[in-house]
Design a protein around this motif. Sequence first.
Motif, short mmCIF file in Angstrom:
data_model
loop_
_atom_site.label_atom_id
_atom_site.label_comp_id
_atom_site.label_asym_id
_atom_site.label_seq_id
_atom_site.Cartn_x
_atom_site.Cartn_y
_atom_site.Cartn_z
N SER A 13 -6.30 13.60 21.43
CA SER A 13 -7.25 13.03 22.24
C SER A 13 -8.68 13.49 22.34
O SER A 13 -9.54 12.94 22.69
N ARG A 37 -0.90 13.10 24.80
CA ARG A 37 -0.20 12.97 25.94
C ARG A 37 -0.39 11.71 26.55
O ARG A 37 0.66 11.06 27.12
N ASP A 62 3.86 14.01 24.57
CA ASP A 62 3.57 15.31 25.33
C ASP A 62 4.33 16.49 24.88
O ASP A 62 5.81 16.35 24.89
N ASN A 91 -1.06 20.64 16.22
CA ASN A 91 -2.31 21.05 16.69
C ASN A 91 -2.42 21.32 18.41
O ASN A 91 -3.10 22.29 18.76
N TYR A 160 -1.92 33.32 26.24
CA TYR A 160 -2.27 32.66 24.95
C TYR A 160 -1.96 33.51 23.77
O TYR A 160 -1.30 32.61 22.80
N THR A 193 -15.36 23.51 21.19
CA THR A 193 -14.27 22.25 21.76
C THR A 193 -14.33 22.66 23.08
O THR A 193 -14.97 23.81 23.57
N1 LIG Z 1 -11.36 25.87 19.65
C1 LIG Z 1 -11.09 26.96 19.30
O1 LIG Z 1 -11.96 27.82 19.04
C2 LIG Z 1 -9.66 27.68 18.71
C3 LIG Z 1 -9.44 28.68 18.34
C4 LIG Z 1 -8.20 28.99 17.89
C5 LIG Z 1 -7.15 28.21 17.78
N2 LIG Z 1 -7.16 26.95 18.48
C6 LIG Z 1 -6.23 26.05 18.32
O2 LIG Z 1 -6.80 24.89 17.84
C7 LIG Z 1 -5.92 23.83 18.39
C8 LIG Z 1 -6.79 22.89 19.10
O3 LIG Z 1 -7.46 23.49 19.97
P1 LIG Z 1 -8.84 22.71 20.75
O4 LIG Z 1 -10.06 23.72 20.58
O5 LIG Z 1 -9.14 21.18 19.97
O6 LIG Z 1 -8.44 22.47 22.19
P2 LIG Z 1 -8.90 21.40 23.33
O7 LIG Z 1 -10.21 21.02 23.12
O8 LIG Z 1 -8.50 22.27 24.48
O9 LIG Z 1 -7.90 20.24 22.99
C9 LIG Z 1 -6.49 20.41 23.15
C10 LIG Z 1 -5.76 19.36 22.79
O10 LIG Z 1 -4.42 19.62 23.02
C11 LIG Z 1 -3.80 18.51 23.87
N3 LIG Z 1 -2.83 18.99 24.64
C12 LIG Z 1 -2.55 20.23 25.60
N4 LIG Z 1 -1.48 19.98 26.04
C13 LIG Z 1 -0.74 18.94 25.56
C14 LIG Z 1 0.61 18.41 25.58
N5 LIG Z 1 1.31 19.06 26.56
N6 LIG Z 1 0.92 17.44 24.90
C15 LIG Z 1 0.08 16.82 24.10
N7 LIG Z 1 -1.07 17.20 23.75
C16 LIG Z 1 -1.40 18.25 24.59
C17 LIG Z 1 -5.11 18.02 24.67
O11 LIG Z 1 -4.75 16.94 25.29
P3 LIG Z 1 -5.07 16.38 26.72
O12 LIG Z 1 -6.71 15.67 26.55
O13 LIG Z 1 -4.10 15.45 27.04
O14 LIG Z 1 -5.37 17.42 27.76
C18 LIG Z 1 -6.08 18.24 23.71
O15 LIG Z 1 -6.20 16.99 22.80
C19 LIG Z 1 -5.08 24.30 19.44
O16 LIG Z 1 -3.92 24.61 18.98
C20 LIG Z 1 -5.69 25.67 19.74
O17 LIG Z 1 -4.89 26.92 20.37
C21 LIG Z 1 -8.66 26.51 18.79
#
Ligand SMILES: NC(=O)c1ccc[n+]([C@@H]2O[C@H](COP(=O)([O-])OP(=O)(O)OC[C@H]3O[C@@H](n4cnc5c(N)ncnc54)[C@H](OP(=O)(O)O)[C@@H]3O)[C@@H](O)[C@H]2O)c1
Length: 236
Positions: A13, A37, A62, A91, A160, A193
């Motif tokens: 999303s 979700r 979800d 992801n 986390y 993000t």
């Molecule tokens: N950004 C960083 O610096 C960073 C660093 C290291 C690792 N990561 C990893 O990269 C991945 C993506 O992170 P991001 O930065 O894009 O995070 P984000 O901006 O918080 O987005 C998280 C995404 O996960 C979805 N999500 C959360 N809970 C869910 C559920 N129960 N079912 C389905 N979807 C769900 C959210 O959907 P909704 O819109 O429905 O909430 C959103 O689309 C994650 O695994 C994160 O741990 C990110």
Amino acid sequence: MVEATTWLVTGSSRGIGLELVRQLVSDPSNIVVATCRDPARAPKLSALKDAAPGQLYVVALDVGSEASIRGSVAEVEGILGSKGLDYLYNNAAITEGDDSAFDFSYDGLLDTLRANVGGPALMGTVYLPLLEKGRRKVIVNMTSGLASIGLDFGAKNATYSISKTALNMLAYKQAKTRPDLIAYVVDPGWVKTDMGGPDAMMEVEESVGRLIRLATTATAESSGRFLRHDGEQVPW
Ligand SMILES: NC(=O)c1ccc[n+]([C@@H]2O[C@H](COP(=O)([O-])OP(=O)(O)OC[C@H]3O[C@@H](n4cnc5c(N)ncnc54)[C@H](OP(=O)(O)O)[C@@H]3O)[C@@H](O)[C@H]2O)c1
């Protein structure tokens, strides 16, 4: 005619998941199942779908719900038809932010383990038959540098980090159990993000470009490893 390459991405999303889908559909040889979700609350994903008919399919999923994960398979099978799944991209994740080993929410810890570990683990299981039918058979589990004990990030982000370290072990076990698959964990870097925040070091486009390159060039050598977006190995 080039045979289509099939992808399933969770959490598309917004953030890295949305950008993964955006870049993947820019290649017409990809068929992308973008899961989230609540599709009704994913306007940016809906806009992408309208621009890529026949190539991008949005499915509600979800990762914190066993019923939702199991229930998604029939719909995805219907989309893929006789094709298998080439790439399962786990992801989606949540974070409790900067808590500590002695000051955390018990429910928050369990919710995080359910979404960040239980979700990807069950996704690997229920999508295994489709992966077996796929040509690439790749499972990518999105981890974080914070999962590394070797990098020694200290006390911060305990819940986390615990969840992502468990996810790392999942990928290792998946790789050891099924040497015919390619299963690895990847750290996308610190990315701008909602989760990474505005001070993050990398633009989402740059990280995702690297993540896709890593996935499409992954070999048996990559399996069971903790990799960074640029392919460097990260210490466990
Ligand atoms: N950004 C960083 O610096 C960073 C660093 C290291 C690792 N990561 C990893 O990269 C991945 C993506 O992170 P991001 O930065 O894009 O995070 P984000 O901006 O918080 O987005 C998280 C995404 O996960 C979805 N999500 C959360 N809970 C869910 C559920 N129960 N079912 C389905 N979807 C769900 C959210 O959907 P909704 O819109 O429905 O909430 C959103 O689309 C994650 O695994 C994160 O741990 C990110």
